[in-house]
Motif scaffolding. Sequence first.
Motif, PDB file in Angstrom:
ATOM      1  N   HIS A   1      58.438  34.132  99.053  1.00  0.00           N
ATOM      2  CA  HIS A   1      56.982  34.039  99.101  1.00  0.00           C
ATOM      3  C   HIS A   1      56.360  34.325  97.737  1.00  0.00           C
ATOM      4  CE1 HIS A   1      58.356  35.109 103.176  1.00  0.00           C
ATOM      5  NE2 HIS A   1      57.419  34.281 103.570  1.00  0.00           N
ATOM      6  N   THR A   2      55.263  33.659  97.458  1.00  0.00           N
ATOM      7  CA  THR A   2      54.449  33.969  96.286  1.00  0.00           C
ATOM      8  C   THR A   2      53.003  33.786  96.692  1.00  0.00           C
ATOM      9  OG1 THR A   2      56.176  33.205  94.757  1.00  0.00           O
ATOM     10  CG2 THR A   2      53.945  33.404  93.889  1.00  0.00           C
ATOM     11  N   MET A   3      52.201  34.845  96.618  1.00  0.00           N
ATOM     12  CA  MET A   3      50.806  34.759  97.050  1.00  0.00           C
ATOM     13  C   MET A   3      49.957  35.823  96.380  1.00  0.00           C
ATOM     14  SD  MET A   3      51.195  36.279 100.938  1.00  0.00           S
ATOM     15  CE  MET A   3      52.358  34.999 101.387  1.00  0.00           C
ATOM     16  N   ILE A   4      48.674  35.526  96.266  1.00  0.00           N
ATOM     17  CA  ILE A   4      47.695  36.516  95.812  1.00  0.00           C
ATOM     18  C   ILE A   4      46.877  36.914  97.030  1.00  0.00           C
ATOM     19  CG2 ILE A   4      45.744  37.009  94.304  1.00  0.00           C
ATOM     20  CD1 ILE A   4      46.783  34.879  92.393  1.00  0.00           C
ATOM     21  N   VAL A   5      46.801  38.207  97.284  1.00  0.00           N
ATOM     22  CA  VAL A   5      46.125  38.721  98.470  1.00  0.00           C
ATOM     23  C   VAL A   5      45.015  39.683  98.057  1.00  0.00           C
ATOM     24  CG1 VAL A   5      46.449  39.972 100.654  1.00  0.00           C
ATOM     25  CG2 VAL A   5      48.312  38.559  99.740  1.00  0.00           C
ATOM     26  N   VAL A   6      43.835  39.509  98.649  1.00  0.00           N
ATOM     27  CA  VAL A   6      42.773  40.492  98.504  1.00  0.00           C
ATOM     28  C   VAL A   6      42.958  41.523  99.619  1.00  0.00           C
ATOM     29  CG1 VAL A   6      40.287  40.949  98.471  1.00  0.00           C
ATOM     30  CG2 VAL A   6      41.164  38.793  97.550  1.00  0.00           C
TER      31      VAL A   6
ATOM     32  N   ILE B   1      44.641  36.103 102.153  1.00  0.00           N
ATOM     33  CA  ILE B   1      45.417  35.333 101.181  1.00  0.00           C
ATOM     34  C   ILE B   1      44.474  34.341 100.508  1.00  0.00           C
ATOM     35  CG2 ILE B   1      47.335  33.728 100.843  1.00  0.00           C
ATOM     36  CD1 ILE B   1      48.474  34.815 103.505  1.00  0.00           C
ATOM     37  N   ILE B   2      44.326  34.460  99.196  1.00  0.00           N
ATOM     38  CA  ILE B   2      43.435  33.542  98.484  1.00  0.00           C
ATOM     39  C   ILE B   2      44.212  32.489  97.689  1.00  0.00           C
ATOM     40  CG2 ILE B   2      41.514  35.165  98.375  1.00  0.00           C
ATOM     41  CD1 ILE B   2      42.361  35.724  95.435  1.00  0.00           C
ATOM     42  N   GLY B   3      45.503  32.684  97.538  1.00  0.00           N
ATOM     43  CA  GLY B   3      46.328  31.700  96.841  1.00  0.00           C
ATOM     44  C   GLY B   3      47.786  31.882  97.212  1.00  0.00           C
ATOM     45  N   LYS B   4      48.528  30.778  97.288  1.00  0.00           N
ATOM     46  CA  LYS B   4      49.958  30.872  97.604  1.00  0.00           C
ATOM     47  C   LYS B   4      50.682  29.658  97.036  1.00  0.00           C
ATOM     48  CE  LYS B   4      49.145  29.038 102.264  1.00  0.00           C
ATOM     49  NZ  LYS B   4      49.266  29.327 103.712  1.00  0.00           N
ATOM     50  N   THR B   5      51.993  29.720  97.012  1.00  0.00           N
ATOM     51  CA  THR B   5      52.766  28.601  96.485  1.00  0.00           C
ATOM     52  C   THR B   5      52.720  27.421  97.454  1.00  0.00           C
ATOM     53  OG1 THR B   5      54.916  27.878  95.669  1.00  0.00           O
ATOM     54  CG2 THR B   5      54.927  29.494  97.448  1.00  0.00           C
ATOM     55  N   ILE B   6      52.644  26.239  96.894  1.00  0.00           N
ATOM     56  CA  ILE B   6      52.632  25.033  97.732  1.00  0.00           C
ATOM     57  C   ILE B   6      54.042  24.458  97.867  1.00  0.00           C
ATOM     58  CG2 ILE B   6      50.228  24.481  97.171  1.00  0.00           C
ATOM     59  CD1 ILE B   6      51.284  22.352  95.209  1.00  0.00           C
TER      60      ILE B   6
ATOM     61  N   GLU C   1      45.103  23.549  91.698  1.00  0.00           N
ATOM     62  CA  GLU C   1      43.733  23.996  91.910  1.00  0.00           C
ATOM     63  C   GLU C   1      43.670  25.420  92.459  1.00  0.00           C
ATOM     64  OE1 GLU C   1      41.699  21.259  94.418  1.00  0.00           O
ATOM     65  OE2 GLU C   1      41.501  19.736  92.873  1.00  0.00           O
ATOM     66  N   ASN C   2      42.499  26.041  92.216  1.00  0.00           N
ATOM     67  CA  ASN C   2      42.174  27.355  92.764  1.00  0.00           C
ATOM     68  C   ASN C   2      43.209  28.401  92.352  1.00  0.00           C
ATOM     69  OD1 ASN C   2      39.943  26.150  94.078  1.00  0.00           O
ATOM     70  ND2 ASN C   2      41.288  25.467  95.720  1.00  0.00           N
ATOM     71  N   TYR C   3      43.669  29.209  93.297  1.00  0.00           N
ATOM     72  CA  TYR C   3      44.610  30.284  92.979  1.00  0.00           C
ATOM     73  C   TYR C   3      46.013  29.978  93.484  1.00  0.00           C
ATOM     74  CZ  TYR C   3      40.071  32.657  92.619  1.00  0.00           C
ATOM     75  OH  TYR C   3      38.774  33.000  92.301  1.00  0.00           O
ATOM     76  N   ASN C   4      46.260  28.720  93.839  1.00  0.00           N
ATOM     77  CA  ASN C   4      47.580  28.351  94.369  1.00  0.00           C
ATOM     78  C   ASN C   4      48.605  28.182  93.253  1.00  0.00           C
ATOM     79  OD1 ASN C   4      46.802  28.387  97.062  1.00  0.00           O
ATOM     80  ND2 ASN C   4      46.147  26.262  97.034  1.00  0.00           N
TER      81      ASN C   4
ATOM     82  N   GLU D   1      54.019  33.707  82.890  1.00  0.00           N
ATOM     83  CA  GLU D   1      52.704  33.189  82.487  1.00  0.00           C
ATOM     84  C   GLU D   1      52.025  32.452  83.634  1.00  0.00           C
ATOM     85  OE1 GLU D   1      53.424  30.825  79.027  1.00  0.00           O
ATOM     86  OE2 GLU D   1      53.541  32.563  77.671  1.00  0.00           O
ATOM     87  N   ILE D   2      52.812  31.671  84.393  1.00  0.00           N
ATOM     88  CA  ILE D   2      52.253  30.957  85.553  1.00  0.00           C
ATOM     89  C   ILE D   2      51.695  31.968  86.557  1.00  0.00           C
ATOM     90  CG2 ILE D   2      52.832  29.522  87.553  1.00  0.00           C
ATOM     91  CD1 ILE D   2      54.974  28.162  85.765  1.00  0.00           C
ATOM     92  N   LEU D   3      52.477  33.006  86.841  1.00  0.00           N
ATOM     93  CA  LEU D   3      52.040  34.032  87.793  1.00  0.00           C
ATOM     94  C   LEU D   3      50.784  34.742  87.311  1.00  0.00           C
ATOM     95  CD1 LEU D   3      55.516  35.596  88.658  1.00  0.00           C
ATOM     96  CD2 LEU D   3      54.042  34.362  90.253  1.00  0.00           C
TER      97      LEU D   3
END
Length: 344
Positions: free
Chosen positions: A143-148, A157-162, A207-210, A252-254
Amino acid sequence: MSDSIILGIESSCDDTSAAVLKGNIILSNIAANQEIHNEYGGVVPELASRAHQQNIIPVVRKAVDKANIQQKDISAVGFTRGPGLLGSLLVGTSFAKSLAMSLNIPLIEVNHLQAHILAHFIDDANPQPPKFPFLCLTVSGGHTMIVVVRDYFDMEIIGKTIDDAAGEAFDKIGKIFGLDYPAGPIIDRLSKNGDGNSFKFNKPRIENYNYSFSGIKTSVLYFIQKEVRKNPDFIKENLNDLCASVQQTLVEILMDKLEKAAEELNIREVAIAGGVSANSALREAMQKNAEKLGWNIYIPKFEYTTDNAAMIAMVAKLKFDRGEFTDLSVSATARYDIEEEGFK
């Protein structure tokens, strides 16, 4: 309530782990690793579940003994219900249900991803826990995600890997380089003797935080194929620089998306969690942003980054205090919808 003693059980992938938590203090955190998967370059689900069956009783016994308690002292059993490998999860779930029933104590299901984030609240995970709201970059092999994180059980979850997760990208690229599994820690170690600016790899524009990590894997593969045709010893001669360049690009991507989210949401409390949060370059990038952007950063102890039962016990303790118990009819689920449990 604060003196509750929780036994946590984690079996979502290839580590069998048990921990005992009293209040917020870890009394024991035991794990049995499954090295057999190294031969196959990845986790073999059938072998993993068999190994869990062999390991779970001795691991739980050792956790209880090291904590210097008796089974009758346990207030509740927390276990990983998912997400993860179904066969592995079934072993932990079945054991937890049986133990809770035999001791006549509450059973508490835990979402594995939620546990990675809430590991920050274990007494010795950080000098001090994060303040709400905080951003958490949760990054692992799966998993890879940004969570508030607005509260213990109010997360978005505001962004995650596609596509691939970051940890998966480390391992797949490591395989291209001929490294053993898991390759992430090996790449990290070799990078220390390399120059991260030696080779440039394309970074995705999502796009966005993904996130997306399949592109860099393909980029590295084509680059290596081209160079090896010219020089069969290219990987061997440039391994440290290759590892450093790949690691630098992935970090850097993260960080680019995490910085974007922190700025746009005006949140300065920033944490990392999950297995890849043990990566030295990611930790250094967090430290630099703390100085450059004024972040208050939270980087957990190494033992709480990989899959471990301490984090499961921590979430179970929070649920125990809220009286949120699980029925014995519960079943493991490989795709535990995080929207169901404490996530918006």
